[in-house]
Design a protein around this motif. Structure first.
Motif, PDB file in Angstrom:
ATOM      1  N   SER A 192     -47.846 -76.433 -41.597  1.00  0.00           N
ATOM      2  CA  SER A 192     -46.907 -75.643 -42.409  1.00  0.00           C
ATOM      3  C   SER A 192     -45.556 -76.351 -42.384  1.00  0.00           C
ATOM      4  CB  SER A 192     -46.753 -74.237 -41.836  1.00  0.00           C
ATOM      5  OG  SER A 192     -47.954 -73.536 -42.005  1.00  0.00           O
ATOM      6  N   LYS A 223     -48.868 -76.677 -46.183  1.00  0.00           N
ATOM      7  CA  LYS A 223     -48.465 -75.358 -46.684  1.00  0.00           C
ATOM      8  C   LYS A 223     -46.946 -75.281 -46.671  1.00  0.00           C
ATOM      9  CE  LYS A 223     -51.369 -74.269 -43.356  1.00  0.00           C
ATOM     10  NZ  LYS A 223     -51.977 -73.571 -42.225  1.00  0.00           N
ATOM     11  N   ASN A 224     -46.385 -74.523 -47.603  1.00  0.00           N
ATOM     12  CA  ASN A 224     -44.916 -74.459 -47.663  1.00  0.00           C
ATOM     13  C   ASN A 224     -44.459 -73.114 -48.211  1.00  0.00           C
ATOM     14  OD1 ASN A 224     -42.278 -75.216 -47.553  1.00  0.00           O
ATOM     15  ND2 ASN A 224     -42.374 -76.708 -49.221  1.00  0.00           N
ATOM     16  N   GLY A 225     -44.906 -72.030 -47.607  1.00  0.00           N
ATOM     17  CA  GLY A 225     -44.519 -70.695 -48.053  1.00  0.00           C
ATOM     18  C   GLY A 225     -44.849 -70.507 -49.531  1.00  0.00           C
ATOM     19  N   VAL A 242     -48.017 -72.294 -56.129  1.00  0.00           N
ATOM     20  CA  VAL A 242     -48.263 -70.969 -55.545  1.00  0.00           C
ATOM     21  C   VAL A 242     -47.646 -69.911 -56.461  1.00  0.00           C
ATOM     22  CG1 VAL A 242     -47.640 -69.478 -53.580  1.00  0.00           C
ATOM     23  CG2 VAL A 242     -48.301 -71.871 -53.184  1.00  0.00           C
ATOM     24  N   ALA A 243     -48.410 -68.848 -56.759  1.00  0.00           N
ATOM     25  CA  ALA A 243     -47.848 -67.712 -57.505  1.00  0.00           C
ATOM     26  C   ALA A 243     -47.101 -66.838 -56.508  1.00  0.00           C
ATOM     27  CB  ALA A 243     -48.965 -66.923 -58.187  1.00  0.00           C
ATOM     28  N   ALA A 244     -45.760 -66.934 -56.491  1.00  0.00           N
ATOM     29  CA  ALA A 244     -44.976 -66.260 -55.446  1.00  0.00           C
ATOM     30  C   ALA A 244     -45.140 -64.747 -55.519  1.00  0.00           C
ATOM     31  CB  ALA A 244     -43.502 -66.640 -55.577  1.00  0.00           C
ATOM     32  N   LEU A 245     -45.302 -64.130 -54.346  1.00  0.00           N
ATOM     33  CA  LEU A 245     -45.383 -62.675 -54.266  1.00  0.00           C
ATOM     34  C   LEU A 245     -43.960 -62.163 -54.050  1.00  0.00           C
ATOM     35  CD1 LEU A 245     -47.448 -60.291 -54.034  1.00  0.00           C
ATOM     36  CD2 LEU A 245     -47.290 -60.578 -51.559  1.00  0.00           C
ATOM     37  N   ALA A 254     -50.750 -65.568 -42.784  1.00  0.00           N
ATOM     38  CA  ALA A 254     -50.716 -66.258 -44.092  1.00  0.00           C
ATOM     39  C   ALA A 254     -51.418 -67.609 -43.966  1.00  0.00           C
ATOM     40  CB  ALA A 254     -49.275 -66.450 -44.562  1.00  0.00           C
ATOM     41  N   GLY A 255     -50.992 -68.383 -42.979  1.00  0.00           N
ATOM     42  CA  GLY A 255     -51.566 -69.712 -42.800  1.00  0.00           C
ATOM     43  C   GLY A 255     -53.019 -69.662 -42.340  1.00  0.00           C
ATOM     44  N   SER A 283     -54.286 -65.842 -49.253  1.00  0.00           N
ATOM     45  CA  SER A 283     -53.111 -65.635 -48.389  1.00  0.00           C
ATOM     46  C   SER A 283     -52.075 -64.755 -49.093  1.00  0.00           C
ATOM     47  CB  SER A 283     -52.516 -66.966 -47.931  1.00  0.00           C
ATOM     48  OG  SER A 283     -52.272 -67.809 -49.010  1.00  0.00           O
ATOM     49  N   ILE A 287     -50.496 -61.332 -47.211  1.00  0.00           N
ATOM     50  CA  ILE A 287     -49.076 -61.060 -46.907  1.00  0.00           C
ATOM     51  C   ILE A 287     -48.559 -59.806 -47.626  1.00  0.00           C
ATOM     52  CG2 ILE A 287     -48.584 -63.467 -46.360  1.00  0.00           C
ATOM     53  CD1 ILE A 287     -47.255 -63.784 -49.065  1.00  0.00           C
TER      54      ILE A 287
HETATM   55  N1  LIG Z   1     -43.977 -65.526 -50.755  1.00  0.00           N
HETATM   56  C1  LIG Z   1     -45.231 -65.967 -50.941  1.00  0.00           C
HETATM   57  N2  LIG Z   1     -45.856 -65.728 -52.107  1.00  0.00           N
HETATM   58  C2  LIG Z   1     -47.129 -66.141 -52.324  1.00  0.00           C
HETATM   59  N3  LIG Z   1     -47.850 -66.828 -51.412  1.00  0.00           N
HETATM   60  C3  LIG Z   1     -47.270 -67.117 -50.226  1.00  0.00           C
HETATM   61  C4  LIG Z   1     -45.928 -66.698 -49.918  1.00  0.00           C
HETATM   62  N4  LIG Z   1     -45.646 -67.095 -48.647  1.00  0.00           N
HETATM   63  C5  LIG Z   1     -46.749 -67.748 -48.188  1.00  0.00           C
HETATM   64  N5  LIG Z   1     -47.724 -67.761 -49.126  1.00  0.00           N
HETATM   65  C6  LIG Z   1     -49.055 -68.364 -49.035  1.00  0.00           C
HETATM   66  O1  LIG Z   1     -49.406 -68.516 -47.676  1.00  0.00           O
HETATM   67  C7  LIG Z   1     -49.578 -69.907 -47.364  1.00  0.00           C
HETATM   68  C8  LIG Z   1     -49.119 -70.173 -45.948  1.00  0.00           C
HETATM   69  O2  LIG Z   1     -47.768 -69.806 -45.818  1.00  0.00           O
HETATM   70  P1  LIG Z   1     -46.769 -70.531 -44.835  1.00  0.00           P
HETATM   71  O3  LIG Z   1     -45.601 -69.599 -44.672  1.00  0.00           O
HETATM   72  O4  LIG Z   1     -46.465 -71.879 -45.334  1.00  0.00           O
HETATM   73  O5  LIG Z   1     -47.665 -70.684 -43.532  1.00  0.00           O
HETATM   74  P2  LIG Z   1     -47.562 -70.064 -42.059  1.00  0.00           P
HETATM   75  O6  LIG Z   1     -47.915 -68.614 -42.153  1.00  0.00           O
HETATM   76  O7  LIG Z   1     -48.590 -70.838 -41.308  1.00  0.00           O
HETATM   77  O8  LIG Z   1     -46.150 -70.316 -41.600  1.00  0.00           O
HETATM   78  C9  LIG Z   1     -48.781 -70.651 -48.436  1.00  0.00           C
HETATM   79  O9  LIG Z   1     -49.259 -71.963 -48.652  1.00  0.00           O
HETATM   80  C10 LIG Z   1     -49.016 -69.765 -49.648  1.00  0.00           C
HETATM   81  O10 LIG Z   1     -50.266 -70.054 -50.248  1.00  0.00           O
END
Ligand SMILES: Nc1ncnc2c1ncn2[C@@H]1O[C@H](COP(=O)(O)OP(=O)(O)O)[C@@H](O)[C@H]1O
Ligand SMILES: O=C(O)C(=O)C[C@H](O)[C@H](O)COP(=O)(O)O
Length: 299
Positions: A192, A223-225, A242-245, A254-255, A283, A287
């Protein structure tokens, strides 16, 4: 296809809708991935490798593992010990954890090299994380990494999520050095970016991917949020949007759930980018709910 996930499942206390009330569950990074993978790819044989105690909550955990269609044959029992516990605190959808896991049975999961070799022999894909490495003592860590290197030499696919947890390590130098030992025995790494940038100083997700490639891991998914997922697979680079939520309820797992989406593609012979799309859909659902393990729709 048999997927063996190696690590620690803990009792989880997750905040409920009533302030001050918590719900008891069972979770832990590699276990969460196993649980989501068993839902996404019911045709796969998903197994967990760990150790638990011989008390009531250890037995409840085993029952929960099996109820999730996860094979617990390779979960060892340690007389007189028990499982670890963690509590989730939530602030604006971001979670923080408190842990009581210093004496957990899972800390001894790599004490028996023969048990590790036997479980790995029966698997096709083997998954472990930086948390798995972090709970072990130096001898256990060496045993696990050696077993993984042998399994890889025997043609098994090794998958690794660095899951950086500084609380499990003596200091940052120890954590980063041991994480890169994990990378060196792996075929696919699933870091991440935010955590990697904090601890390795990576300027961007490409730098993260290149560091894992340089360690000898030929496929990397960063992965990058809510930002694009960057991947490199046997020399081919790509991104998935990523389609942001908008309203995030709880980012726990999430990860972990994302990784299950990627593994579902591996076990069904689909290309990595297809798996990343599944991973993003899953994921995003996770979340939107409280706790690590949430019911999932068909993706
Ligand atoms: N705000 C968001 N909206 C949509 N998908 C998200 C969001 N945040 C995280 N995700 C999904 O979750 C995956 C893992 O999130 P991330 O925060 O990078 O990992 P971790 O939980 O391991 O820190 C992302 O690659 C994405 O697919
Ligand atoms: O084992 C541990 O120490 C844990 O922290 C268990 C957590 O449930 C997951 O690790 C959450 O992981 P994310 O997917 O990064 O949100």
């Amino acid at each position: 296809m048999r997927v063996l996930c190696i690590g620690e499942c803990m009792a989880e206390l997750a905040p409920s809708d009533v302030a001050g009330d918590f719900r008891l569950g069972f979770a832990g990074d590699t276990f969460n991935t196993a649980w989501y993978l068993a839902r996404l790819a019911p045709q796969a044989d998903v197994a967990y490798f760990s150790a638990v105690g011989d008390d009531a909550i250890s037995n409840d955990m085993r029952t929960f593992i099996r109820a999730g269609d996860i094979d617990d044959t390779d979960v060892q029992t340690r007389a007189g010990r028990t499982v670890g516990l963690y509590m989730i605190a939530l602030k604006d959808g971001e979670r923080s954890f408190s842990y009581w896991r210093g004496q957990s049975a899972a800390r001894t999961l790599a004490d028996d090299p023969a048990a590790l070799a036997n479980a790995m022999d029966r698997a096709d894909v083997i998954y472990f994380s930086g948390i798995t490495l972090g709970i072990l003592d130096p001898a256990g860590r060496d045993t696990l990494l050696e077993a993984l290197a042998n399994a890889r030499a025997n043609g098994k696919t090794i998958a690794f999520d660095p899951n950086l947890r500084p609380k499990l390590w003596a200091n940052g130098e120890e954590m980063t050095a041991q994480i890169m030992r994990g990378a060196a025995v792996s075929d696919i790494a699933l870091p991440s970016f935010e955590d990697e940038a904090d601890w390795f100083g990576d300027a961007d997700p490409q730098a993260t991917a290149n560091r894992y490639l340089g360690a000898g891991c030929p496929s990397v998914v960063v992965k990058n949020g809510a930002a694009d997922v960057l991947y490199v697979d046997q020399g081919q680079w790509g991104t998935v949007t990523v389609a942001a939520l908008d309203i995030v309820i709880d980012t726990t797992a999430a990860g972990d759930s994302f990784n299950a989406g990627v593994f579902a593609a591996i076990v069904t012979g689909q290309p990595l980018d297809k798996g990343i799309h599944t991973a993003c859909t899953l994921s995003r659902q996770v979340i939107g709910h409280k706790g690590a393990l949430v019911p999932v729709d068909a993706t």
